[in-house]
Design a protein around this motif. Structure first.
Motif, short mmCIF file in Angstrom:
data_model
loop_
_atom_site.label_atom_id
_atom_site.label_comp_id
_atom_site.label_asym_id
_atom_site.label_seq_id
_atom_site.Cartn_x
_atom_site.Cartn_y
_atom_site.Cartn_z
N LEU A 88 1.88 -12.31 -43.96
CA LEU A 88 3.31 -12.91 -43.85
C LEU A 88 4.15 -12.16 -44.65
O LEU A 88 5.33 -12.18 -44.33
CB LEU A 88 2.98 -14.32 -44.45
CG LEU A 88 4.09 -15.29 -44.33
CD1 LEU A 88 4.48 -15.36 -42.81
CD2 LEU A 88 3.96 -16.65 -44.76
N PHE A 89 3.91 -11.84 -45.96
CA PHE A 89 4.73 -11.05 -46.91
C PHE A 89 5.44 -9.51 -45.99
O PHE A 89 6.56 -9.11 -46.07
CB PHE A 89 4.15 -10.70 -47.88
CG PHE A 89 4.86 -10.03 -49.11
CD1 PHE A 89 5.71 -10.87 -49.92
CD2 PHE A 89 5.22 -8.66 -49.21
CE1 PHE A 89 6.51 -10.42 -50.84
CE2 PHE A 89 5.94 -8.12 -50.24
CZ PHE A 89 6.60 -9.08 -51.15
N GLY A 90 4.30 -8.97 -45.55
CA GLY A 90 4.61 -7.73 -44.64
C GLY A 90 5.49 -8.00 -43.57
O GLY A 90 6.49 -7.12 -43.18
N ALA A 94 9.45 -6.80 -42.98
CA ALA A 94 10.13 -6.11 -41.88
C ALA A 94 11.39 -6.76 -41.29
O ALA A 94 12.38 -6.07 -40.86
CB ALA A 94 8.95 -5.83 -40.90
N TRP A 95 11.15 -8.09 -41.19
CA TRP A 95 12.33 -8.66 -40.61
C TRP A 95 13.61 -8.82 -41.78
O TRP A 95 14.54 -8.34 -41.24
CB TRP A 95 11.98 -10.19 -40.57
CG TRP A 95 13.11 -11.10 -40.13
CD1 TRP A 95 13.98 -10.71 -39.43
CD2 TRP A 95 12.97 -12.60 -40.18
NE1 TRP A 95 14.72 -12.12 -38.87
CE2 TRP A 95 14.16 -13.09 -39.49
CE3 TRP A 95 12.33 -13.57 -41.00
CZ2 TRP A 95 14.58 -14.56 -39.60
CZ3 TRP A 95 12.76 -15.00 -40.84
CH2 TRP A 95 13.77 -15.21 -40.11
N LEU A 172 13.25 -3.17 -48.58
CA LEU A 172 12.21 -4.36 -48.10
C LEU A 172 11.09 -3.44 -47.04
O LEU A 172 9.98 -3.70 -47.23
CB LEU A 172 12.99 -5.34 -47.12
CG LEU A 172 14.09 -5.95 -48.01
CD1 LEU A 172 14.93 -6.86 -46.92
CD2 LEU A 172 13.29 -7.04 -48.95
N LEU A 173 11.53 -2.64 -46.29
CA LEU A 173 10.61 -1.99 -45.29
C LEU A 173 9.43 -1.18 -46.09
O LEU A 173 8.47 -1.12 -45.65
CB LEU A 173 11.28 -1.20 -44.43
CG LEU A 173 12.27 -1.69 -43.29
CD1 LEU A 173 13.00 -0.60 -42.71
CD2 LEU A 173 11.58 -2.36 -42.41
N VAL A 174 9.72 -0.70 -47.30
CA VAL A 174 8.81 -0.07 -47.94
C VAL A 174 7.72 -0.86 -48.41
O VAL A 174 6.44 -0.39 -48.45
CB VAL A 174 9.20 0.47 -49.41
CG1 VAL A 174 9.55 -0.50 -50.51
CG2 VAL A 174 8.48 1.58 -50.06
N ASN A 175 7.67 -2.08 -48.24
CA ASN A 175 6.50 -3.03 -48.47
C ASN A 175 5.49 -2.79 -47.66
O ASN A 175 4.08 -3.17 -47.66
CB ASN A 175 7.01 -4.59 -48.57
CG ASN A 175 7.77 -4.82 -49.81
OD1 ASN A 175 7.66 -4.19 -50.89
ND2 ASN A 175 8.94 -5.62 -49.64
N VAL A 183 -4.42 -5.05 -47.50
CA VAL A 183 -5.21 -5.87 -46.36
C VAL A 183 -6.44 -5.31 -46.11
O VAL A 183 -7.45 -5.81 -46.38
CB VAL A 183 -4.40 -6.19 -45.07
CG1 VAL A 183 -5.56 -6.62 -44.07
CG2 VAL A 183 -3.36 -7.30 -45.28
N VAL A 184 -6.36 -4.15 -45.90
CA VAL A 184 -7.59 -3.27 -45.73
C VAL A 184 -8.61 -3.25 -47.13
O VAL A 184 -9.91 -3.42 -47.01
CB VAL A 184 -7.50 -1.76 -45.46
CG1 VAL A 184 -8.63 -0.80 -45.66
CG2 VAL A 184 -6.70 -1.57 -44.13
#
Length: 481
Positions: A88-90, A94-95, A172-175, A183-184
């Motif tokens: 959800l954070f990712g 991106a949004w 923000l996009l760097v996250n 996640v992996v």
């Protein structure tokens, strides 16, 4: 399935690396947009008030939903909650990075905060059950605390680099790539753990604490215009009333969102209060430091990010010494010493002038502030969680993080109101002198808050706090699987 605490030593340290990366993302996102705010404000046509809410929306949503996030982690599963929060954070990052309007950015930042409220308590609970006791626990929490402490300053530096060479949107996009890696790693390394017993959710508690905190912070934001207006006083009163109702609900609930036993111990309660003060200082003071570097000293976003780097350097240099000292002298003395050192650095920063330079008026203050924060962060997370029963690990972790984020939200609102008040009462509110006087007042106020933190530590934390907290609770078996 094996318990996290019984995992192979090498695997435990990889788990530490995974959750520390996540904690870095969570803390970093509280400040990474600071340097980018002037560019984002122009690009999206944000007002000055909306500009502040780019920071506040994240911290407020984070703090308001942390207790619920902690209980979800305890009941639904810490690994599962951790992964959901990351995804959800990712998506929210991106949004926000692709936002076409100020409203979109603010909503995305709020969703980021909700996601962080799932990730952070799950990560800290995973730490608690992976390193339950001993010297390894002290080392692990020292590393975790140092990462969390340095995250705010790292956010300023990274924000400056990305804004200077790419765009504010990349803050923000760097996250996204870090989220994918997290996640992996989580799917490969983590085993599931959850609390035993009643798993019903405290809906009334969640509603009262979330709306209470939102009303309180919004009321403090309204105080920028007037402390005595009906709207300001009404929102502040509503917030305090709802928070009082939350305490009453928790004391009577059979399945509380925040079991009061978590905060009943004096030393642990002091640690939560100190978390709030640290949040107020790191979010409030760092934002106005960034404004001073760019608006008054005329530094570029990259230079402003580099200008904040001594805080990170001070923290990282101090951590090894602070970790050894923790084993020798305990947390009480460190939590007196650390805030006083940081207060000295901020008091020095309050002496800034319109025509002053970075190396003479800023660098010494931020370096000393970083050293003090290093001594503060090392014992703080450990003391907040030490001795907590495994079935309360998520709630305690959430309380520690919520204290930090709510402290940051409240602190930023209060500091902004102070800044606005000082500049509005100047002979020429639009002058550079009025601006500097406002920043100086913020730095001096945060120094005073840190002195109060040292007094709290001296009064509430005993000399044998670590042993005392550990002996204060019986820890039932942890359900794993």
């Amino acid at each position: 399935m094996t318990s996290p605490a019984s995992a192979a030593p090498a695997r435990r340290w990889w788990i530490l690396a995974t959750v520390s990366l996540t904690q870095l993302l969570v803390v970093l996102d509280g400040t990474i947009v600071n340097v980018a705010l002037p560019s984002a404000q122009i690009d999206l046509g944000l007002s000055d008030t909306a500009r502040q809410w780019v920071v506040t929306a994240y911290a407020l949503a984070f703090g308001a939903f942390l207790l619920l996030g902690g209980r979800i982690a305890d009941f639904w599963g810490r690994r599962r909650t951790f992964v959901l929060g990351l995804v959800l954070f990712g998506a929210a990052s991106a949004w926000g990075g692709l936002a076409h309007s100020g409203a979109e950015l603010l909503v995305a930042r709020g969703v980021q905060g909700v996601a962080a409220a799932l990730m952070a308590p799950a990560a800290l609970a995973i730490m608690t059950v992976t390193f339950p006791h001993g010297r390894e626990r002290n080392t692990a929490f020292a590393i975790f605390g140092a990462v969390a402490g340095a995250g705010s300053a790292v956010g300023l530096l990274l924000g400056g680099v990305l804004t200077e060479f790419l765009s504010w949107r990349w803050c923000l996009l760097v996250n996204v790539p870090f989220v994918v890696a997290g996640v992996v790693a989580a799917l490969l390394l983590l085993t599931e753990s959850r609390a035993e017993g009643d798993r019903r959710y405290d809906v009334l508690g969640a509603v009262t604490v979330s709306t209470g905190l939102a009303a309180l912070v919004y009321g403090l934001t309204l105080a920028e215009e007037s402390w005595t207006s009906a709207a300001t006083l009404g929102m502040l009163a509503l917030g305090l009333l709802l928070l009082a109702a939350f305490v009453l609900v928790e004391s009577r609930s059979n399945h509380p969102l925040l079991p009061l036993r978590v905060v009943r111990h004096r030393a642990r309660a002091a640690a939560f209060l100190l978390q709030a003060i640290a949040g107020a200082v790191m979010i409030g003071a760092m934002l106005y430091l960034t404004f001073h570097l760019q608006i008054v000293l005329g530094l570029s976003p990259l230079q402003a990010g580099l200008g904040s780097l001594p805080i990170t350097g001070g923290i990282m240099v101090t951590v090894p010494f602070a970790t050894r000292m923790l084993n020798q002298i305990g947390p009480r003395r460190q939590l007196i010493l650390g805030p006083l050192i940081s207060a000295l650095g901020l008091a020095y920063l309050s002496l800034i002038t319109v025509d002053g330079g970075y190396w003479t008026q800023v660098f010494p203050g931020v370096l000393v502030m970083g050293v003090g924060m290093g001594f503060t962060f090392v014992p703080l997370q450990n003391l907040s969680l030490l001795g907590v029963a495994p079935h309360d690990a998520g709630a305690a972790a959430a309380t520690a993080n919520a204290s930090n984020q709510v402290g940051g939200s409240v602190g930023l609102a209060v500091m902004t109101a102070l800044y606005v008040g000082v500049t509005a009462n100047a002979d020429d509110p639009a002058s550079a002198q009025a601006t500097v006087d406002g920043y100086s007042a913020v730095f001096l106020a945060t120094a005073g808050i840190l002195v109060a933190a040292a007094v709290v530590a001296a009064a509430l934390i005993g000399k044998d706090a670590m042993k005392d907290v550990a002996a204060s609770e019986q820890a039932p078996l942890l359900h794993v699987g």
